[in-house]
Design an enzyme around this catalytic site. Structure first.
Site, PDB file in Angstrom:
ATOM      1  N   GLU A 198       9.333  16.036  15.211  1.00 17.87           N
ATOM      2  CA  GLU A 198       9.828  15.852  13.850  1.00 17.87           C
ATOM      3  C   GLU A 198       9.122  16.828  12.915  1.00 17.87           C
ATOM      4  O   GLU A 198       7.900  16.811  12.796  1.00 17.87           O
ATOM      5  CB  GLU A 198       9.552  14.421  13.416  1.00 17.87           C
ATOM      6  CG  GLU A 198      10.124  14.124  12.058  1.00 17.87           C
ATOM      7  CD  GLU A 198       9.978  12.674  11.699  1.00 17.87           C
ATOM      8  OE1 GLU A 198       8.854  12.169  11.781  1.00 17.87           O
ATOM      9  OE2 GLU A 198      10.984  12.051  11.340  1.00 17.87           O
TER      10      GLU A 198
ATOM     11  N   CYS B  57      13.802  10.519   7.184  1.00 14.38           N
ATOM     12  CA  CYS B  57      13.583  10.218   8.599  1.00 14.38           C
ATOM     13  C   CYS B  57      14.869  10.281   9.409  1.00 14.38           C
ATOM     14  O   CYS B  57      14.846  10.576  10.596  1.00 14.38           O
ATOM     15  CB  CYS B  57      12.961   8.845   8.722  1.00 14.38           C
ATOM     16  SG  CYS B  57      13.839   7.633   7.736  1.00 14.38           S
TER      17      CYS B  57
ATOM     18  N   GLU C  78       9.446   1.206  10.849  1.00 13.51           N
ATOM     19  CA  GLU C  78      10.520   2.191  10.640  1.00 13.51           C
ATOM     20  C   GLU C  78       9.852   3.542  10.762  1.00 13.51           C
ATOM     21  O   GLU C  78       9.124   3.954   9.868  1.00 13.51           O
ATOM     22  CB  GLU C  78      11.136   2.046   9.236  1.00 13.51           C
ATOM     23  CG  GLU C  78      11.764   0.711   8.965  1.00 13.51           C
ATOM     24  CD  GLU C  78      13.075   0.512   9.694  1.00 13.51           C
ATOM     25  OE1 GLU C  78      13.564   1.466  10.335  1.00 13.51           O
ATOM     26  OE2 GLU C  78      13.595  -0.611   9.641  1.00 13.51           O
TER      27      GLU C  78
ATOM     28  N   GLY D  91       2.459   4.491  13.112  1.00 16.22           N
ATOM     29  CA  GLY D  91       3.113   3.243  13.544  1.00 16.22           C
ATOM     30  C   GLY D  91       2.483   2.681  14.814  1.00 16.22           C
ATOM     31  O   GLY D  91       2.243   1.481  14.932  1.00 16.22           O
TER      32      GLY D  91
ATOM     33  N   GLY E  31       6.851   5.049   8.145  1.00 17.37           N
ATOM     34  CA  GLY E  31       6.047   6.269   8.177  1.00 17.37           C
ATOM     35  C   GLY E  31       6.167   6.928   9.531  1.00 17.37           C
ATOM     36  O   GLY E  31       7.161   6.743  10.242  1.00 17.37           O
ATOM     37  N   SER E  32       5.138   7.673   9.884  1.00 10.20           N
ATOM     38  CA  SER E  32       5.210   8.443  11.130  1.00 10.20           C
ATOM     39  C   SER E  32       5.047   7.544  12.356  1.00 10.20           C
ATOM     40  O   SER E  32       4.420   6.485  12.291  1.00 10.20           O
ATOM     41  CB  SER E  32       4.121   9.512  11.132  1.00 10.20           C
ATOM     42  OG  SER E  32       2.860   8.880  11.040  1.00 10.20           O
TER      43      SER E  32
ATOM     44  N   GLU F 183       3.231   8.199  14.842  1.00 10.32           N
ATOM     45  CA  GLU F 183       1.809   8.206  15.202  1.00 10.32           C
ATOM     46  C   GLU F 183       1.055   7.060  14.510  1.00 10.32           C
ATOM     47  O   GLU F 183       0.348   6.284  15.148  1.00 10.32           O
ATOM     48  CB  GLU F 183       1.241   9.569  14.778  1.00 10.32           C
ATOM     49  CG  GLU F 183      -0.104   9.870  15.321  1.00 10.32           C
ATOM     50  CD  GLU F 183      -0.660  11.149  14.677  1.00 10.32           C
ATOM     51  OE1 GLU F 183       0.108  11.900  14.037  1.00 10.32           O
ATOM     52  OE2 GLU F 183      -1.875  11.353  14.803  1.00 10.32           O
TER      53      GLU F 183
ATOM     54  N   LYS G  54       0.881  -1.170   0.000  1.00 12.06           N
ATOM     55  CA  LYS G  54       0.000   0.000   0.000  1.00 12.06           C
ATOM     56  C   LYS G  54       0.917   1.219   0.000  1.00 12.06           C
ATOM     57  O   LYS G  54       1.485   1.598   1.026  1.00 12.06           O
ATOM     58  CB  LYS G  54      -0.863  -0.018   1.272  1.00 12.06           C
ATOM     59  CG  LYS G  54      -2.150   0.757   1.205  1.00 12.06           C
ATOM     60  CD  LYS G  54      -2.078   2.210   1.103  1.00 12.06           C
ATOM     61  CE  LYS G  54      -1.781   3.221   2.060  1.00 12.06           C
ATOM     62  NZ  LYS G  54      -1.804   4.569   1.433  1.00 12.06           N
TER      63      LYS G  54
HETATM   64  P1  NDP Z   1       2.323   8.511   7.471  1.00 12.94           P
HETATM   65  O1  NDP Z   1       2.649   7.765   8.674  1.00 12.94           O
HETATM   66  O2  NDP Z   1       1.197   9.465   7.504  1.00 12.94           O
HETATM   67  O3  NDP Z   1       1.975   7.539   6.234  1.00 12.94           O
HETATM   68  C1  NDP Z   1       2.761   6.462   5.895  1.00 12.94           C
HETATM   69  C2  NDP Z   1       1.930   5.415   5.186  1.00 12.94           C
HETATM   70  O4  NDP Z   1       0.936   4.932   6.077  1.00 12.94           O
HETATM   71  C3  NDP Z   1       1.172   5.966   3.972  1.00 12.94           C
HETATM   72  O5  NDP Z   1       1.107   4.957   2.998  1.00 12.94           O
HETATM   73  C4  NDP Z   1      -0.212   6.233   4.543  1.00 12.94           C
HETATM   74  O6  NDP Z   1      -1.246   6.216   3.588  1.00 12.94           O
HETATM   75  C5  NDP Z   1      -0.343   5.057   5.488  1.00 12.94           C
HETATM   76  N1  NDP Z   1      -1.338   5.244   6.540  1.00 12.94           N
HETATM   77  C6  NDP Z   1      -1.828   6.409   7.042  1.00 12.94           C
HETATM   78  N2  NDP Z   1      -2.726   6.144   8.017  1.00 12.94           N
HETATM   79  C7  NDP Z   1      -2.807   4.799   8.127  1.00 12.94           C
HETATM   80  C8  NDP Z   1      -3.563   3.912   8.953  1.00 12.94           C
HETATM   81  N3  NDP Z   1      -4.420   4.365   9.864  1.00 12.94           N
HETATM   82  N4  NDP Z   1      -3.389   2.580   8.806  1.00 12.94           N
HETATM   83  C9  NDP Z   1      -2.521   2.098   7.890  1.00 12.94           C
HETATM   84  N5  NDP Z   1      -1.797   2.884   7.067  1.00 12.94           N
HETATM   85  C10 NDP Z   1      -1.924   4.223   7.187  1.00 12.94           C
HETATM   86  O7  NDP Z   1       3.690   9.162   7.084  1.00 12.94           O
HETATM   87  P2  NDP Z   1       4.074   9.970   5.777  1.00 12.94           P
HETATM   88  O8  NDP Z   1       3.860   9.143   4.594  1.00 12.94           O
HETATM   89  O9  NDP Z   1       3.318  11.245   5.864  1.00 12.94           O
HETATM   90  O10 NDP Z   1       5.670  10.157   5.935  1.00 12.94           O
HETATM   91  C11 NDP Z   1       6.208  11.051   6.817  1.00 12.94           C
HETATM   92  C12 NDP Z   1       6.559  10.385   8.119  1.00 12.94           C
HETATM   93  O11 NDP Z   1       7.165   9.099   7.914  1.00 12.94           O
HETATM   94  C13 NDP Z   1       7.578  11.151   8.906  1.00 12.94           C
HETATM   95  O12 NDP Z   1       7.199  11.213  10.241  1.00 12.94           O
HETATM   96  C14 NDP Z   1       8.886  10.342   8.779  1.00 12.94           C
HETATM   97  O13 NDP Z   1       9.770  10.427   9.822  1.00 12.94           O
HETATM   98  C15 NDP Z   1       8.387   8.961   8.639  1.00 12.94           C
HETATM   99  N6  NDP Z   1       9.342   8.184   7.847  1.00 12.94           N
HETATM  100  C16 NDP Z   1      10.149   7.267   8.487  1.00 12.94           C
HETATM  101  C17 NDP Z   1      11.088   6.564   7.796  1.00 12.94           C
HETATM  102  C18 NDP Z   1      11.948   5.549   8.474  1.00 12.94           C
HETATM  103  O14 NDP Z   1      12.639   4.802   7.792  1.00 12.94           O
HETATM  104  N7  NDP Z   1      11.975   5.471   9.791  1.00 12.94           N
HETATM  105  C19 NDP Z   1      11.280   6.752   6.350  1.00 12.94           C
HETATM  106  C20 NDP Z   1      10.377   7.696   5.780  1.00 12.94           C
HETATM  107  C21 NDP Z   1       9.460   8.385   6.510  1.00 12.94           C
HETATM  108  P3  NDP Z   1      -1.805   7.599   2.942  1.00 12.94           P
HETATM  109  O15 NDP Z   1      -0.679   8.166   2.190  1.00 12.94           O
HETATM  110  O16 NDP Z   1      -2.929   7.133   2.096  1.00 12.94           O
HETATM  111  O17 NDP Z   1      -2.234   8.465   4.090  1.00 12.94           O
END
Ligand code: NDP
Length: 507
Positions: free
Chosen positions: A394, A293, A259, A242, A237-238, A240, A185
């Site tokens: 962040e 990140c 991650e 996670g 991702g974030s 939150e 996804k």
């Molecule tokens: P998000 O956490 O908002 O989104 C990440 C993914 O999760 C997207 O595909 C999103 O879909 C999906 N998602 C959102 N809500 C849900 C849910 N309730 N259940 C399941 N999946 C969901 O992060 P961002 O994409 O906005 O990226 C920025 C953040 O990610 C930053 O905080 C950054 O630090 C972190 N990050 C961490 C990395 C690491 O390796 N540690 C690498 C890259 C980023 P949709 O787009 O449709 O909302």
């Protein structure tokens, strides 16, 4: 995939085929440099997730895929790497155009890392202990014992928008290397490069092994995380989101790799070579407009050289060209969206209100032809204290917080005073001192006189709330396998079985 007056339309990729979404709805993908629509993508739903998971499940049930020999699997991984290289130009353009990553970075780094990752996986898979023999046991008697490492089944990958294609491969490569199947996804801002990547990979793997369902995180993501036939979730991702994924995954006791975010400390020591530390620290924070990140967003500088360092940071930052990501002269491209731009600008206002001293940038950047794009000037705050919001949260944008310290112990204490623990760095001429600090820092990676140096053979992941588990390298294979113990007794007479005697004392 079809073309519609210059704007490409992408369907979902399920079971080796392009299929429309069940609802027939699509959503727009834009170029963050000018806000124009560059693609329309089928909007997946729970129903589409069910289809994709069923396809992935059927592909996993095929023993030919699941039980393939490591040598044959290595050939497939190698072929995937070659196929990515063959389609490199198209992948790079899609990735840069939609994520805002500069052509210089995506073309000069990401695509090469992706090819190398699959080639290295081909090697790791041949060396991986899929079957281990244990030594003869003292108790309960002579027996042959094996430990097998087996695939988990259908894995879900949920990826972010910052480096969508590269981060997807960190999940696809170990999943496929160990005989799993996958449903991805991608982030809604950047699904197209991942869709194309899946098509390219599917040329060398059976249908259903790799599937992509774009769509809203709340529906597509959560349907995957709660699906009873999904055995694992690999999420980037974030923090939150996670936390929510971990909670939802608990209902079916899924294996999770997370991650997450970071607020990584970068410590310049008094003896550092500033000719190296200044550009290195700016490279550490402004690459990809700060949307990485593991960016070094908190810079700790000794009081004795603080003013000099600030002057040099500002002077060099002013030479960075902000511009369109496809322009080869651009150093800092756009941020991903209007929403992200608003968030970053609001953090800049917070920094000013908290009393930090704005010494560089601090506002929207003007870019010719990019009036509808999302550009922000590389921004530096001096006199930041570690308890300020801009030092603790962040921002995920081009904003550096520079914090003073008197003693190295004080710098280390502040470096660790965060909920995160993804990356860290030290600049010094004294390597022993650097190792001493590296031991004390609570983070998944420590760079000494460097930054952003991820390797395909080294583990990547966070301490504390930056995540769980590790990606990349042979270490990532553990996250996509489960252990099975197989015991065969070599004693065939019941009376000689010491353990049976516990139940049958008379023999
Ligand atoms: P998000 O956490 O908002 O989104 C990440 C993914 O999760 C997207 O595909 C999103 O879909 C999906 N998602 C959102 N809500 C849900 C849910 N309730 N259940 C399941 N999946 C969901 O992060 P961002 O994409 O906005 O990226 C920025 C953040 O990610 C930053 O905080 C950054 O630090 C972190 N990050 C961490 C990395 C690491 O390796 N540690 C690498 C890259 C980023 P949709 O787009 O449709 O909302």
């Amino acid at each position: 995939m079809s073309t519609q007056v210059g704007v490409q339309t992408y369907d979902l990729f399920i079971n080796g085929e392009w299929v429309p979404s069940s609802s027939g709805e699509t959503f727009d993908v834009i170029n963050p440099s000018n806000g124009t629509v560059v693609a329309k993508v089928a909007k997946g739903s729970k129903e589409d997730v069910d289809k994709a998971v069923e396809a992935a499940h059927a592909a996993f049930e095929n023993a030919e895929w699941r039980e393939m020999s490591p040598n044959d699997r290595a050939d497939i991984l190698f072929a995937i790497g070659n196929n990515i290289a063959k389609h490199g130009q198209e992948l790079v353009l899609l990735e840069a155009l939609t994520s805002g990553g500069t052509l210089r970075r995506v073309g000069g780094n990401d695509i090469l890392m992706m090819v190398d990752l699959f080639q290295q996986m081909a090697k790791f898979v041949k060396e991986y202990p899929f079957s281990e023999t244990l030594p003869e046991p003292m108790f309960p008697g002579p027996a042959h014992n094996f430990v097998w490492r087996e695939p988990l089944g259908v894995c879900a990958a949920i990826t972010p928008w910052n480096m969508p294609m590269l981060i997807a491969t960190w999940k696809i490569a170990p999943a496929l290397a160990t005989g799993n199947t996958i449903v991805i996804k991608p982030a809604s801002n950047t699904p197209v490069s991942t869709l194309k990547l899946a098509e390219i990979i599917s040329e060398v793997v059976p249908p259903g092994v790799i599937n992509v369902v774009p769509g809203p995180g709340g529906e597509v993501g959560e349907s995957l995380v709660t699906h009873p036939k999904v055995e694992k979730v690999g999420f980037t991702g974030s923090t939150e989101v996670g936390r929510r994924i971990m909670m939802l995954a608990s209902s079916t006791v899924k294996n999770v790799t997370l991650e997450l975010g970071g607020k990584s400390p970068n410590i310049i020591l008094e003896d550092a070579d500033l000719d190296l530390a200044i550009p290195g620290s700016l490279f550490g924070v402004f690459l990809h407009a700060g949307q990485l990140c593991e960016s070094g967003t908190r810079l700790f500088v000794p009081n004795s050289i603080y003013d000099d360092v600030i002057d040099r940071l500002v002077a060099l930052t002013k030479t960075l060209k902000v511009g369109h990501q496809l322009d080869m002269n651009t150093s800092v491209g756009p941020v991903i969206s209007q929403a992200q731009k608003d968030t970053i600008l609001s953090y800049i206002e917070t920094g000013k209100a908290e009393g930090a001293r704005l010494v560089c940038g601090g506002k929207e950047a003007e870019v010719k032809g990019g009036e509808n794009g999302f550009f922000i000037e590389p921004t530096i705050f001096a006199d930041v204290t570690n308890d300020m919001k801009i030092a603790q949260e962040e921002i995920f944008g081009p904003v550096l917080s520079v914090i003073r310290y008197d003693t190295v112990d004080e710098a280390i204490e502040m470096a660790n005073d965060t909920i995160y623990g993804l990356a860290s760095g030290v600049w010094t001429r004294d390597v022993n001192k650097a190792y001493e600090i590296a031991r004390k820092i609570k983070a998944g990676v420590v760079w000494i006189n460097d930054w952003h140096m991820l390797r395909n053979d080294a583990p990547f992941g966070g301490y504390k709330q930056s995540g769980i588990g590790r990606e990349m390298g042979k270490y990532s294979l553990d996250a996509y396998t489960q252990l099975k113990h197989v015991h065969t007794s070599m004693v065939h007479e019941p009376e000689k079985r010491r353990a049976f005697g516990i139940l049958f004392p008379e023999g």
